[in-house]
Design a protein around this motif. Structure first.
Motif, PDB file in Angstrom:
ATOM      1  N   HIS A  79       0.817  -1.209   0.000  1.00  0.00           N
ATOM      2  CA  HIS A  79       0.000   0.000   0.000  1.00  0.00           C
ATOM      3  C   HIS A  79       0.853   1.263   0.000  1.00  0.00           C
ATOM      4  O   HIS A  79       0.345   2.350   0.188  1.00  0.00           O
ATOM      5  CB  HIS A  79      -0.939   0.003   1.204  1.00  0.00           C
ATOM      6  CG  HIS A  79      -1.897  -1.148   1.168  1.00  0.00           C
ATOM      7  ND1 HIS A  79      -2.919  -1.235   0.254  1.00  0.00           N
ATOM      8  CD2 HIS A  79      -1.957  -2.276   1.896  1.00  0.00           C
ATOM      9  CE1 HIS A  79      -3.587  -2.364   0.445  1.00  0.00           C
ATOM     10  NE2 HIS A  79      -3.014  -3.015   1.424  1.00  0.00           N
ATOM     11  N   ALA A  80       2.151   1.105  -0.224  1.00  0.00           N
ATOM     12  CA  ALA A  80       3.043   2.263  -0.242  1.00  0.00           C
ATOM     13  C   ALA A  80       2.845   3.028  -1.542  1.00  0.00           C
ATOM     14  O   ALA A  80       2.604   2.450  -2.593  1.00  0.00           O
ATOM     15  CB  ALA A  80       4.494   1.816  -0.119  1.00  0.00           C
ATOM     16  N   THR A  81       2.939   4.317  -1.453  1.00  0.00           N
ATOM     17  CA  THR A  81       2.865   5.148  -2.645  1.00  0.00           C
ATOM     18  C   THR A  81       4.284   5.381  -3.126  1.00  0.00           C
ATOM     19  O   THR A  81       5.119   5.893  -2.397  1.00  0.00           O
ATOM     20  CB  THR A  81       2.196   6.502  -2.313  1.00  0.00           C
ATOM     21  OG1 THR A  81       0.904   6.243  -1.802  1.00  0.00           O
ATOM     22  CG2 THR A  81       2.098   7.374  -3.537  1.00  0.00           C
ATOM     23  N   ARG A  82       4.521   4.963  -4.334  1.00  0.00           N
ATOM     24  CA  ARG A  82       5.846   5.168  -4.911  1.00  0.00           C
ATOM     25  C   ARG A  82       5.837   6.518  -5.610  1.00  0.00           C
ATOM     26  O   ARG A  82       5.489   6.633  -6.777  1.00  0.00           O
ATOM     27  CB  ARG A  82       6.163   4.041  -5.883  1.00  0.00           C
ATOM     28  CG  ARG A  82       6.390   2.726  -5.191  1.00  0.00           C
ATOM     29  CD  ARG A  82       6.676   1.647  -6.195  1.00  0.00           C
ATOM     30  NE  ARG A  82       7.341   0.518  -5.557  1.00  0.00           N
ATOM     31  CZ  ARG A  82       7.841  -0.488  -6.227  1.00  0.00           C
ATOM     32  NH1 ARG A  82       7.762  -0.529  -7.535  1.00  0.00           N
ATOM     33  NH2 ARG A  82       8.427  -1.477  -5.586  1.00  0.00           N
ATOM     34  N   ASP A  83       6.206   7.541  -4.856  1.00  0.00           N
ATOM     35  CA  ASP A  83       6.075   8.902  -5.346  1.00  0.00           C
ATOM     36  C   ASP A  83       7.010   9.239  -6.502  1.00  0.00           C
ATOM     37  O   ASP A  83       6.588   9.788  -7.496  1.00  0.00           O
ATOM     38  CB  ASP A  83       6.320   9.900  -4.209  1.00  0.00           C
ATOM     39  CG  ASP A  83       5.241   9.824  -3.150  1.00  0.00           C
ATOM     40  OD1 ASP A  83       4.077   9.583  -3.517  1.00  0.00           O
ATOM     41  OD2 ASP A  83       5.566   9.985  -1.974  1.00  0.00           O
ATOM     42  N   ASP A  84       8.262   8.924  -6.356  1.00  0.00           N
ATOM     43  CA  ASP A  84       9.191   9.399  -7.366  1.00  0.00           C
ATOM     44  C   ASP A  84      10.501   8.628  -7.299  1.00  0.00           C
ATOM     45  O   ASP A  84      10.875   8.112  -6.255  1.00  0.00           O
ATOM     46  CB  ASP A  84       9.481  10.888  -7.151  1.00  0.00           C
ATOM     47  CG  ASP A  84      10.173  11.529  -8.345  1.00  0.00           C
ATOM     48  OD1 ASP A  84      10.112  10.962  -9.446  1.00  0.00           O
ATOM     49  OD2 ASP A  84      10.765  12.600  -8.168  1.00  0.00           O
ATOM     50  N   ALA A  85      11.154   8.537  -8.416  1.00  0.00           N
ATOM     51  CA  ALA A  85      12.521   8.022  -8.502  1.00  0.00           C
ATOM     52  C   ALA A  85      13.179   8.800  -9.631  1.00  0.00           C
ATOM     53  O   ALA A  85      12.710   8.765 -10.766  1.00  0.00           O
ATOM     54  CB  ALA A  85      12.535   6.525  -8.787  1.00  0.00           C
ATOM     55  N   THR A  86      14.209   9.521  -9.317  1.00  0.00           N
ATOM     56  CA  THR A  86      14.880  10.367 -10.303  1.00  0.00           C
ATOM     57  C   THR A  86      16.211   9.738 -10.684  1.00  0.00           C
ATOM     58  O   THR A  86      17.041   9.460  -9.832  1.00  0.00           O
ATOM     59  CB  THR A  86      15.133  11.772  -9.708  1.00  0.00           C
ATOM     60  OG1 THR A  86      13.884  12.289  -9.256  1.00  0.00           O
ATOM     61  CG2 THR A  86      15.733  12.703 -10.730  1.00  0.00           C
ATOM     62  N   ALA A  87      16.375   9.517 -11.974  1.00  0.00           N
ATOM     63  CA  ALA A  87      17.626   8.925 -12.464  1.00  0.00           C
ATOM     64  C   ALA A  87      18.753   9.940 -12.357  1.00  0.00           C
ATOM     65  O   ALA A  87      18.564  11.128 -12.605  1.00  0.00           O
ATOM     66  CB  ALA A  87      17.463   8.489 -13.910  1.00  0.00           C
ATOM     67  N   GLY A  88      19.921   9.454 -11.957  1.00  0.00           N
ATOM     68  CA  GLY A  88      21.089  10.319 -11.829  1.00  0.00           C
ATOM     69  C   GLY A  88      22.180   9.879 -12.774  1.00  0.00           C
ATOM     70  O   GLY A  88      21.915   9.297 -13.815  1.00  0.00           O
ATOM     71  N   THR A  89      23.411  10.108 -12.378  1.00  0.00           N
ATOM     72  CA  THR A  89      24.547   9.747 -13.219  1.00  0.00           C
ATOM     73  C   THR A  89      24.782   8.239 -13.179  1.00  0.00           C
ATOM     74  O   THR A  89      24.300   7.540 -12.291  1.00  0.00           O
ATOM     75  CB  THR A  89      25.827  10.464 -12.729  1.00  0.00           C
ATOM     76  OG1 THR A  89      26.071  10.062 -11.379  1.00  0.00           O
ATOM     77  CG2 THR A  89      25.664  11.970 -12.806  1.00  0.00           C
ATOM     78  N   VAL A  90      25.521   7.753 -14.137  1.00  0.00           N
ATOM     79  CA  VAL A  90      25.861   6.332 -14.208  1.00  0.00           C
ATOM     80  C   VAL A  90      26.877   6.023 -13.122  1.00  0.00           C
ATOM     81  O   VAL A  90      27.845   6.763 -12.922  1.00  0.00           O
ATOM     82  CB  VAL A  90      26.426   5.976 -15.599  1.00  0.00           C
ATOM     83  CG1 VAL A  90      26.947   4.548 -15.632  1.00  0.00           C
ATOM     84  CG2 VAL A  90      25.367   6.189 -16.660  1.00  0.00           C
ATOM     85  N   ASP A  91      26.662   4.932 -12.415  1.00  0.00           N
ATOM     86  CA  ASP A  91      27.582   4.519 -11.350  1.00  0.00           C
ATOM     87  C   ASP A  91      28.660   3.651 -11.973  1.00  0.00           C
ATOM     88  O   ASP A  91      28.447   2.490 -12.295  1.00  0.00           O
ATOM     89  CB  ASP A  91      26.820   3.753 -10.275  1.00  0.00           C
ATOM     90  CG  ASP A  91      27.692   3.401  -9.077  1.00  0.00           C
ATOM     91  OD1 ASP A  91      28.915   3.661  -9.126  1.00  0.00           O
ATOM     92  OD2 ASP A  91      27.149   2.865  -8.103  1.00  0.00           O
TER      93      ASP A  91
END
Length: 116
Positions: A79-91
């Motif tokens: 029931h968690a809301t997955r609000d956001d995931a922002t892609a960053g630089t390549v690891d």
């Protein structure tokens, strides 16, 4: 009086009514079990190859952190809301995935590509 109201609440008397009576008599209210749902803004940095994988890795990190503390916490990820995931630089520090390592052919000495 307090013990009588506590026992009565355990036997079916509305605990809120028992608490009201105890407050009126300037006595401590009854200890009750509570289930609390909190929404916390938490930012976790993980390495992943997709948004869903990143969200799952973050959930696993939180779950591991909370369950290792020894308290009785239940996480309801369904029931968690997955609000956001922002892609960053390549690891660039991550290893080549295991399923790709076996597929990468390393040329034998003398059989590699040469510049002509």
């Amino acid at each position: 009086m307090w013990q009588t109201l506590r026992d009565a609440a355990a036997d079916g008397v509305d605990p809120d009514v028992a608490d009201d009576i105890l407050r009126t008599l300037d006595l401590p209210t009854l200890a009750r079990r509570w289930q609390v749902r909190l929404t916390l803004p938490v930012t976790i940095e993980v390495t992943a190859t997709s948004r869903d994988e990143a969200l799952e890795a973050a959930e696993e990190a939180i779950d591991a952190a909370l369950t290792s503390t020894g308290h009785d916490t239940y996480l309801d990820w369904h029931h968690a809301t997955r609000d956001d995931a922002t892609a960053g630089t390549v690891d660039t520090a991550t290893d080549t995935p295991a399923d790709l390592r076996s597929a990468i052919a390393v040329p034998e000495p003398g059989h590699g590509v040469s510049a002509s």
